[in-house]
Enzyme design. Structure first.
Site, short mmCIF file in Angstrom:
data_model
loop_
_atom_site.label_atom_id
_atom_site.label_comp_id
_atom_site.label_asym_id
_atom_site.label_seq_id
_atom_site.Cartn_x
_atom_site.Cartn_y
_atom_site.Cartn_z
N LEU A 93 0.82 -1.22 0.00
CA LEU A 93 0.00 0.00 0.00
C LEU A 93 0.85 1.26 0.00
CD1 LEU A 93 0.07 1.44 3.03
CD2 LEU A 93 -1.49 -0.39 3.59
N GLY A 134 11.22 10.21 -1.18
CA GLY A 134 11.41 10.16 0.28
C GLY A 134 10.49 9.11 0.85
N CYS A 184 9.72 4.10 2.89
CA CYS A 184 9.97 2.82 2.20
C CYS A 184 11.08 2.87 1.15
CB CYS A 184 8.67 2.32 1.60
SG CYS A 184 7.51 1.79 2.87
N1 LIG Z 1 4.25 2.86 5.73
C1 LIG Z 1 4.00 2.32 4.56
O1 LIG Z 1 3.44 2.95 3.66
C2 LIG Z 1 4.40 0.91 4.26
C3 LIG Z 1 4.02 0.31 3.04
C4 LIG Z 1 4.42 -0.99 2.78
C5 LIG Z 1 5.18 -1.68 3.70
N2 LIG Z 1 5.54 -1.07 4.87
C6 LIG Z 1 6.35 -1.82 5.83
O2 LIG Z 1 5.56 -2.07 6.98
C7 LIG Z 1 6.38 -2.05 8.15
C8 LIG Z 1 5.82 -1.06 9.15
O3 LIG Z 1 5.93 0.25 8.60
P1 LIG Z 1 5.29 1.52 9.32
O4 LIG Z 1 5.54 2.70 8.45
O5 LIG Z 1 3.88 1.20 9.72
O6 LIG Z 1 6.19 1.57 10.65
P2 LIG Z 1 6.00 2.47 11.95
O7 LIG Z 1 7.35 2.58 12.53
O8 LIG Z 1 5.23 3.71 11.61
O9 LIG Z 1 5.06 1.61 12.91
C9 LIG Z 1 5.50 0.46 13.54
C10 LIG Z 1 4.71 0.23 14.83
O10 LIG Z 1 5.19 -0.98 15.43
C11 LIG Z 1 5.16 -0.80 16.85
N3 LIG Z 1 6.04 -1.79 17.49
C12 LIG Z 1 7.40 -1.80 17.53
N4 LIG Z 1 7.84 -2.89 18.22
C13 LIG Z 1 6.74 -3.58 18.61
C14 LIG Z 1 6.53 -4.77 19.36
N5 LIG Z 1 7.56 -5.47 19.81
N6 LIG Z 1 5.27 -5.18 19.58
C15 LIG Z 1 4.22 -4.47 19.12
N7 LIG Z 1 4.36 -3.33 18.40
C16 LIG Z 1 5.59 -2.88 18.16
C17 LIG Z 1 5.62 0.63 17.01
O11 LIG Z 1 5.30 1.13 18.30
C18 LIG Z 1 4.87 1.33 15.88
O12 LIG Z 1 3.61 1.77 16.31
C19 LIG Z 1 7.80 -1.74 7.67
O13 LIG Z 1 8.50 -2.92 7.48
C20 LIG Z 1 7.56 -1.06 6.33
O14 LIG Z 1 8.66 -1.19 5.46
C21 LIG Z 1 5.15 0.18 5.17
#
Ligand SMILES: NC(=O)c1ccc[n+]([C@@H]2O[C@H](COP(=O)([O-])OP(=O)(O)OC[C@H]3O[C@@H](n4cnc5c(N)ncnc54)[C@H](O)[C@@H]3O)[C@@H](O)[C@H]2O)c1
Length: 423
Positions: free
Chosen positions: A135, A241, A244
């Protein structure tokens, strides 16, 4: 939960969980709040910081924690492995563990054997599955609800069926592509690297266009109408930026290098992007000189793209720091991202102020720099802007303003690769 599944979300950030329970969402994502409230009301969606409750809620557990860039450029998997520890501690029955976080190829297999080791004494087994997320922030709901495809890395038939059941309420089976875990993990990195490379490619052509005095809009039109090339991710700008592309390109480079392979194209994608983040500053210096002391720049747009308040790796961070370092005052505005932006910028910087509106932001500035293509910027009253600016100069880091209109109003306009008019 929107399609009827019961979902329990756990986060270690207790403040986040507390707010979510009250229907308050920390991030700006269109339509997300309404969707969360709708499903909370139907009692299909709950939030907790209670590990035991979350681990034993369902036979399917999704790991979605952050995998940020480590100091060496590889993916930092600390949070993912912390979650693995937590699950192993609380697990009471057989589970399917789905990795949604973006993790380097090989991580799923490593987690599978880690679970086998940790659960040996409990006489329990889990099956690890890779299900990377594609996404886009700002369009997250639509992208998740109507994906082009869903990638699932798993080979066991029973687990495949479990995931088919899960996704069947959302999409048709032909949109699901099953493969092995390593290939699924690589598909995610390869897709992001491809999109990042398209952006770096068009930025490189735009820079050459500037030198030549050609017009990137026409070049893009000429290229994009070739169906083999297309228009998507072919918009010149000030570099990609977000949370990802930058980290995923670097993590893939790091993974390839671990095998002794030199990923030349990926390194070039990253290099071009780093240089592109300086492009607007170098255009400003070309007009105003190296020493910007006493000058004031209005910056519109702080998030890395519109419709999100995510400022991670936003080109505005580097631009504003460079302007301040060269002595310039900056007045900054963004419709959603000011609070997030403040957290990554130096505190007590007297040369940086944040304004409540785009109009207040430009008052008395020597030039306007538009960094993010929020639609509210496009519908601005440019006659008013001309009267509010000290000098009618606009830098458009996204090539999204009407260049001809601005020029006819008497602005000096600088875009990216619109060299024909930039002399
Ligand atoms: N943001 C995007 O658009 C997007 C799109 C595709 C893939 N991803 C992937 O998804 C993953 C998450 O991205 P994001 O932007 O949501 O990250 P983020 O850092 O915004 O959120 C991660 C969340 O995980 C929580 N967390 C950390 N350790 C934890 C634990 N031990 N137990 C429970 N919760 C815990 C944090 O408190 C935080 O709320 C990454 O690998 C990213 O590459 C993100």
């Amino acid at each position: 939960s929107e399609v009827g599944h019961e979902v329990c979300c756990i986060d270690i950030d207790q403040n986040k969980v507390k707010k979510l329970k009250q229907g308050k969402i920390d991030i700006y994502e269109p339509e997300l709040r309404e969707m969360v409230l709708r499903n909370q009301k139907k009692q299909r969606l709950e939030f907790t910081s209670n590990l035991k409750q979350a681990v034993n809620f369902s036979s399917l557990i999704f790991i979605c924690v952050g995998t940020p860039e480590s100091t060496e450029g590889s993916a930092d998997l600390t949070s993912v492995f912390n979650v693995v520890d937590s699950i192993a501690k609380e697990i009471k029955e057989k589970k399917v563990i789905v990795i949604k976080s973006t993790v380097p190829p090989g991580t799923g297999l490593e987690i599978q054997s880690l679970f086998e080791h940790k659960l040996k004494n409990k006489n329990l087994s889990v099956q690890v599955v890779s299900n990377p997320e594609f996404l886009r922030e700002g369009r997250a709901i639509n992208d998740f609800m109507e994906p082009d495809r869903v990638i699932i890395g798993v080979e066991q038939k029973s687990v495949k069926n479990k995931l088919l059941d899960l996704y069947s309420l959302l999409i048709s089976d032909d949109k699901i592509i099953f493969m092995d875990m390593l290939s699924a993990e690589l598909t995610k990195y390869a897709s992001n690297a491809m999109l990042a490379t398209k952006i770096s490619f068009i930025n490189e052509i735009a820079n050459i266009s500037d030198f030549l005095g050609a017009d990137i809009d026409l070049v893009r039109k000429g290229m994009g109408n070739d169906k083999r090339i297309g228009f998507s991710f072919m918009n010149p700008g000030s570099g990609y930026g977000g949370s990802c592309f930058p980290k995923d390109v670097k993590a893939l480079i790091s993974k390839a290098q671990n095998f002794g392979y030199n990923p030349r194209l990926l390194r070039a994608t990253d290099l071009v992007n780093r240089a592109q983040k300086k492009i607007i500053f170098s255009k400003i210096v070309k007009i105003f000189g190296d020493d910007l002391t006493g000058l004031k720049f209005a910056v519109w747009g702080l998030s890395f793209k519109p419709e999100t308040d995510d400022i991670r790796e936003s080109p505005s961070i580097e631009l504003i720091k460079s302007l301040n370092k060269a002595g310039a005052t900056v007045s900054a505005y963004d419709p959603k991202a000011i609070n997030q932006f403040k957290q990554v910028m130096p505190k007590n910087q007297p040369l940086l102020t944040y304004m409540e509106s785009k109009d207040l932001c430009i008052e008395g500035a020597d030039a306007l720099v538009v960094m993010t293509e929020w639609s509210e910027f496009q519908v601005s009253d440019f006659s008013f802007i001309k009267s509010a600016l000290k000098t009618p100069i606009i830098f458009d880091a996204r090539n999204f303003l009407e260049e001809e209109t601005l020029r006819s109003l008497g602005f000096r306009y600088f875009g990216i690769g619109r060299g024909r008019n930039a002399q």
